[in-house]
Enzyme design. Structure first.
Site, PDB file in Angstrom:
ATOM      1  N   ARG A 176      26.022 -90.153 -25.595  1.00 19.95           N
ATOM      2  CA  ARG A 176      26.514 -91.003 -24.561  1.00 19.95           C
ATOM      3  C   ARG A 176      25.775 -90.772 -23.340  1.00 19.95           C
ATOM      4  O   ARG A 176      25.919 -89.260 -22.707  1.00 19.95           O
ATOM      5  CB  ARG A 176      28.072 -90.990 -24.597  1.00 19.95           C
ATOM      6  CG  ARG A 176      28.467 -91.725 -23.409  1.00 19.95           C
ATOM      7  CD  ARG A 176      29.986 -91.530 -23.149  1.00 19.95           C
ATOM      8  NE  ARG A 176      30.584 -92.534 -22.135  1.00 19.95           N
ATOM      9  CZ  ARG A 176      31.294 -92.307 -21.083  1.00 19.95           C
ATOM     10  NH1 ARG A 176      31.799 -91.156 -21.047  1.00 19.95           N
ATOM     11  NH2 ARG A 176      31.799 -93.247 -20.223  1.00 19.95           N
ATOM     12  N   HIS A 235      31.286 -98.482 -19.222  1.00 18.04           N
ATOM     13  CA  HIS A 235      32.052 -98.740 -20.678  1.00 18.04           C
ATOM     14  C   HIS A 235      31.320 -99.798 -21.220  1.00 18.04           C
ATOM     15  O   HIS A 235      31.867-100.601 -22.250  1.00 18.04           O
ATOM     16  CB  HIS A 235      33.430 -99.337 -20.188  1.00 18.04           C
ATOM     17  CG  HIS A 235      34.492 -98.452 -19.535  1.00 18.04           C
ATOM     18  ND1 HIS A 235      35.398 -98.932 -18.425  1.00 18.04           N
ATOM     19  CD2 HIS A 235      34.624 -97.082 -19.668  1.00 18.04           C
ATOM     20  CE1 HIS A 235      36.144 -97.842 -18.051  1.00 18.04           C
ATOM     21  NE2 HIS A 235      35.633 -96.859 -18.682  1.00 18.04           N
TER      22      HIS A 235
END
Ligand code: ADP
Length: 415
Positions: A93, A182
């Protein structure tokens, strides 16, 4: 084959080892308090083979933490990886990809340089992401590493929605624009929502969905025809909704006003809007929604105010996004609050009847832990609870990117 998914934060390292075929989580763990002088580091790991282990340990930096995690995963007795090449790839990520990285990307030296440059935009997030990637490259040479960017899903947002009305030069010179975050979560739940809508006869190409990721950080996205067209977070994750400790939307002149009144530098004001505001600032009690709900139910006026501001802001964004997309087919609730709080879902949906939103109170009160439609059968707009799974999405994206590349990999089955 297995995919290691890594989320390397400022003082923590979260990981999951996921079977590339079944998507089963073979191991998951968290190393926390990395590099903290005042607290000892701690690792918790859960595996299908050896159950849960948890211990204190010294970790001076992410390299140390990754060494220990790697040793746990490959331990000859209790480890779940017997040979390193069982790990087909690592998916990382990465918070900020800027305008450069609009797709998950195989990590090369040039990509590392690019992510490093993006640290200007995310000084707290990108550097630890990079440390995680470097540690994995050292420990697993030859195993492909893929960077999956939190901003990438929002790359389809049009210029009139991502531009701030500042002098254009600041966009051109410093990259000042809306990026959104997100993205992996919004993309994952939107994929499931699109399928649920398709089953009701609404084609993905014409669908209009609003996704609400409500966790400690909160953001919303407007998704038209399966592509993001707007999102509530901006240049940084502080814009938009009320969050645990972040303010969300503000009159920008408040920053200079407060700086004057407090006789404080802008870095102090930055700290206030990031760490002392939101649910915590409004209530004076807690940044945790469970505490806020409990206190509000017991009559605590500022906890009730915090709830009211939180829900009103979400409702306002739903209206704005319905207008932006020319209609609405589904509202999706996800993350800690969105998945677990019937109270918040009910308060957000209350008063949206004019848009065609009709929540089934019974389903809203009882459903949990699975993707489910909470709207009354007659509701024109579907209201969906969809548990997010960012790690699964990162694993999928990692496999997709490697399959599309020229890298020989056991993940790619020869025709
Ligand atoms: P993060 O953004 O750190 O991943 P989560 O998605 O786990 O956070 O969400 C954390 C938030 O979810 C906290 O505010 C927590 O209070 C809230 N939450 C978790 N369970 C419930 C619940 N049953 N009711 C209300 N809020 C909940």
């Amino acid at each position: 084959m297995k995919i290691l998914v890594l989320n390397s934060g400022s003082s923590s390292l979260k990981y999951q080892l996921i079977d590339s075929h079944t998507e089963e989580v073979v191991a998951k763990g968290l190393a926390e308090c990395i590099g903290m002088s005042q607290r000892c580091g701690h690792i918790v790991q859960q595996t299908t083979l050896a159950g849960k282990i948890s211990f204190d340990t010294e970790m001076n930096c992410h390299d140390d933490a990754m060494d220990q995690v790697f040793a746990l995963l490959t331990d000859p007795e209790k480890g779940v990886v017997k040979r390193i090449d069982e790990i087909a790839a690592v998916g990382h990520r990465v918070v900020h990809g800027g305008e450069k990285f609009v797709q998950p990307t195989i990590v090369t030296d040039a990509v590392l340089d690019g992510i490093e440059k993006m640290s200007q935009l995310a000084p707290l997030h990108n550097p630890p992401n990079l440390e995680g990637i470097r540690a994995c490259r050292r420990l697993m040479p030859g195993i492909p590493q893929v960077a999956v960017f939190d901003t990438a899903f929002h790359a389809t947002i049009p210029d009139y929605a991502y531009m701030y009305a500042l002098p254009y030069d600041y966009y051109a010179a410093f990259g000042v624009r809306r990026y959104g975050f997100h993205g992996t979560s919004h993309q994952y739940v939107a994929g499931i929502a699109l399928e649920m809508l398709r089953q009701r006869g609404i084609a993905p190409e014409t669908s209009r969905i609003v996704t609400c990721h409500l966790g400690n950080g909160c953001s919303m996205a407007a998704i038209q025809g399966g592509r993001a067209v707007d999102t509530s977070m901006g240049l940084t994750p502080v814009e938009g909704l009320v969050m645990g400790t972040r303010s969300g939307d503000l009159d920008p002149a408040i920053l200079t006003y407060l700086s004057r009144r407090l006789d404080a530098p802008v870095s102090d004001i930055d700290q206030i809007i990031n760490k002392e505001s939101g649910l915590l600032g409004l209530s004076g009690l807690s940044s945790d929604m469970r505490d806020i709900e409990e206190a509000a139910a017991a009559g605590h006026a500022r906890a009730e105010l915090a709830l009211a501001v939180f829900c009103y802001r979400i409702r306002k964004y739903i209206g704005a996004y319905a207008a932006a997309m020319g209609g609405l087919d589904a509202i999706v609730f996800t993350a800690g609050i969105g998945e677990n709080s019937p109270v918040i879902r009910e308060r957000v949906c209350r008063g949206l009847g004019f848009l065609g939103v009709d929540l089934d109170d019974g389903k809203n009160a009882t459903e949990r832990g699975r993707a489910v439609d909470l709207a009354a059968e007659s509701s024109r707009v579907r209201v969906m609870l969809i548990p997010t799974n960012e790690e699964r999405m990162i694993a999928r994206e990692t496999i997709r990117v490697i399959a599309a590349s020229a890298i020989p990999s056991p993940l790619v089955i020869a025709p």
